[in-house]
Design a protein around this motif. Structure first.
Motif, short mmCIF file in Angstrom:
data_model
loop_
_atom_site.label_atom_id
_atom_site.label_comp_id
_atom_site.label_asym_id
_atom_site.label_seq_id
_atom_site.Cartn_x
_atom_site.Cartn_y
_atom_site.Cartn_z
N ALA A 134 1.76 4.76 -5.78
CA ALA A 134 1.22 3.49 -6.27
C ALA A 134 0.87 2.56 -5.11
O ALA A 134 -0.18 1.89 -5.11
CB ALA A 134 2.21 2.81 -7.21
N ALA A 140 -2.30 3.86 -3.46
CA ALA A 140 -3.48 3.61 -4.30
C ALA A 140 -3.88 2.14 -4.28
O ALA A 140 -5.07 1.80 -4.23
CB ALA A 140 -3.20 4.06 -5.74
N ALA A 141 -2.89 1.25 -4.31
CA ALA A 141 -3.18 -0.18 -4.28
C ALA A 141 -3.83 -0.57 -2.95
O ALA A 141 -4.79 -1.35 -2.90
CB ALA A 141 -1.90 -0.98 -4.50
N TRP A 156 -8.72 0.57 -11.89
CA TRP A 156 -7.75 0.67 -10.80
C TRP A 156 -6.38 0.04 -11.09
O TRP A 156 -5.34 0.64 -10.77
CB TRP A 156 -8.33 0.10 -9.51
CG TRP A 156 -7.92 0.92 -8.33
CD1 TRP A 156 -6.98 0.61 -7.39
CD2 TRP A 156 -8.43 2.21 -7.97
NE1 TRP A 156 -6.87 1.62 -6.46
CE2 TRP A 156 -7.75 2.61 -6.80
CE3 TRP A 156 -9.38 3.06 -8.54
CZ2 TRP A 156 -8.00 3.83 -6.19
CZ3 TRP A 156 -9.63 4.27 -7.92
CH2 TRP A 156 -8.95 4.65 -6.77
N VAL A 205 -2.85 2.21 -10.74
CA VAL A 205 -1.75 1.87 -9.84
C VAL A 205 -0.46 1.61 -10.62
O VAL A 205 0.62 2.12 -10.27
CB VAL A 205 -2.13 0.65 -8.98
CG1 VAL A 205 -0.92 0.16 -8.17
CG2 VAL A 205 -3.29 0.98 -8.05
#
Length: 438
Positions: free
Chosen positions: A321, A324-325, A349, A353
């Motif tokens: 996470a 991805a963020a 998105w 996340v």
């Protein structure tokens, strides 16, 4: 016969020894799909949408493969834990026969229905035609894909995760090289992508077939064993069917919001699958170790594995996470230069996340319960999550024109319902049934 202590060793080191090679194997296929998506995405919106639709249909073959691998792992691991390696390998032989038959059937069926199916999933006629052409070629790799899954299953059951690493990695590296060469300088465009897919899957299947041939004293099909695998796989089949209905419905609804929306959905969904399979690496170790421990009648070790795997899954989910963020402004641009697609990806998105930490725990517990053979519970909680969460949310999103945010809200409900149910099951310990078979 008592199994060697290493077979039921629940130490963090042993889990890592099984999980790390499995991580490469699990990541190789979705990583190749991401490369394929990036290559095709730069051909334009229509080819990207075609791969989104065609890839969703091909995920049915991947689903069969996952089901086959997981079912074979559980059965082989219990027999291996009970000290009977030859019986564990025999499970792989019968799974390979089942893989060949299922793969051949998929090839025939998809050749007949590719056109109507693509038109049902894609509202854009050009995207539907392109998807059908891609699909007719790509499905030729289904027998190899399923053979590789069957091979992965029995090898994981006997705690051999190193050979699968080299088989899968080698095949996918070859295909990752072929894909851009065939698509661009080769001048084949979308067709080159499909040929590269078939190449990877056929090579991998051949390697796993050769491995089981070298090990087995008998290669004849045994109907009783195949039937037993099918009976055990029934609940996994129903569970997997619920997943496929959700993914197909999500793609169909996303396509109704336009070519840019379905392209963004393809990018986010393939990243989700990549993260899910990477998170599943520790769960693969859990399948092997939990199955072996229960096969050796050691429920205490099985519960220790489950606890450690659940913690590791949650930590890994948080890590994904964070990555991805941090990449929110960069990652979608790697797959497409189309601003409309990137704008749609920005809607997805936050959901992507936020759900990853919960997914890490869910996928870890999947491995525990599959290794334990507790697939009836897994079937039930997945059906509840699909019927009460995912499907109502995405079709409501379509009815109210909520866009991709509504589609991914459905995925969020699906994940959270499974999270709550599986954590409760894990804590109850009703899954820890000992014996060579369940």
């Amino acid at each position: 016969m008592s199994p060697p202590a290493e077979q039921t060793n629940a130490s963090a080191r042993r889990i890592a020894q099984l999980a790390l090679p499995a991580l490469v194997v699990l990541a190789a296929e979705p990583l190749y799909v991401l490369v394929d998506t990036a290559v095709v995405g730069h051909l334009g919106r229509v080819p990207l949408a075609a791969v989104a639709v065609g890839g969703t249909v091909m995920s049915v073959a991947v689903w069969f493969g996952t089901l086959m691998a997981y079912g074979t792992t559980g059965r082989a691991a219990r027999r291996f834990g009970a000290g009977d390696r030859s019986a564990a390998v025999a499970e792989g032989v019968q799974a390979s026969w089942l893989a060949l038959a299922t793969g051949a059937l998929l090839v025939v069926v998809v050749q007949m229905v590719a056109g109507p199916l693509a038109r049902a999933l894609a509202s854009d006629p050009a995207a539907a035609d392109a998807a059908a052409g891609w699909l007719r070629i790509a499905v030729l790799g289904a027998p190899g894909l399923l053979l590789a899954a069957a091979g992965n299953g029995w090898m994981r059951g006997v705690q051999d995760t190193r050979r699968p690493l080299w088989y899968i990695l080698g095949a996918n590296v070859l295909s990752a090289i072929l894909c851009p060469l065939l698509v661009y300088p080769g001048g084949l465009g979308l067709t080159g992508s499909a040929i590269a897919n078939v190449t990877a899957q056929t090579v991998a299947g051949g390697l796993f077939l050769a491995a089981v041939v070298r090990e087995s004293p008998s290669l004849r099909p045994v109907p009783t064993l195949i039937v037993n695998q099918l009976v055990l796989g029934r609940d996994l089949l129903i569970r997997g069917g619920a997943f496929q209905v959700c993914w197909l419905s999500a793609t169909a609804v996303a396509a109704r919001f336009g070519v840019a929306a379905v392209g963004a959905h393809q990018i986010a969904l393939q990243l989700w699958f990549f993260a899910a399979l990477a998170l599943d690496a520790v769960a693969i170790a859990a399948q092997s170790l939990v199955g072996a421990a229960l096969g050796a009648s050691d429920a205490d070790v099985a519960r220790v594995v489950a606890r450690r795997v659940t913690l590791a899954g949650g930590v890994a989910g948080v890590g994904f996470a964070v990555l991805a963020a941090a990449g929110a402004g960069v990652i979608p641009s790697l797959f497409t230069g189309d601003q409309a697609v990137r704008d749609q990806a920005a809607i997805v998105w936050p959901w992507f996340v936020g759900l990853l930490p919960f997914a890490g725990v869910v996928y870890a517990l999947d491995g525990v319960l599959i290794g334990a053979g507790d697939v009836a519970f897994m079937r039930n909680i997945t059906i509840v999550a699909a019927l009460a969460g995912f499907l109502p949310a995405i079709w409501l999103a379509y009815a109210l024109d909520l866009g991709l945010g509504g589609v991914w809200a459905g995925l969020g409900l699906f994940t959270l319902v499974r999270f709550v149910g599986m954590v409760q099951r894990w804590r109850s310990a009703r899954w820890a049934v000992v014996g060579a078979t369940r």
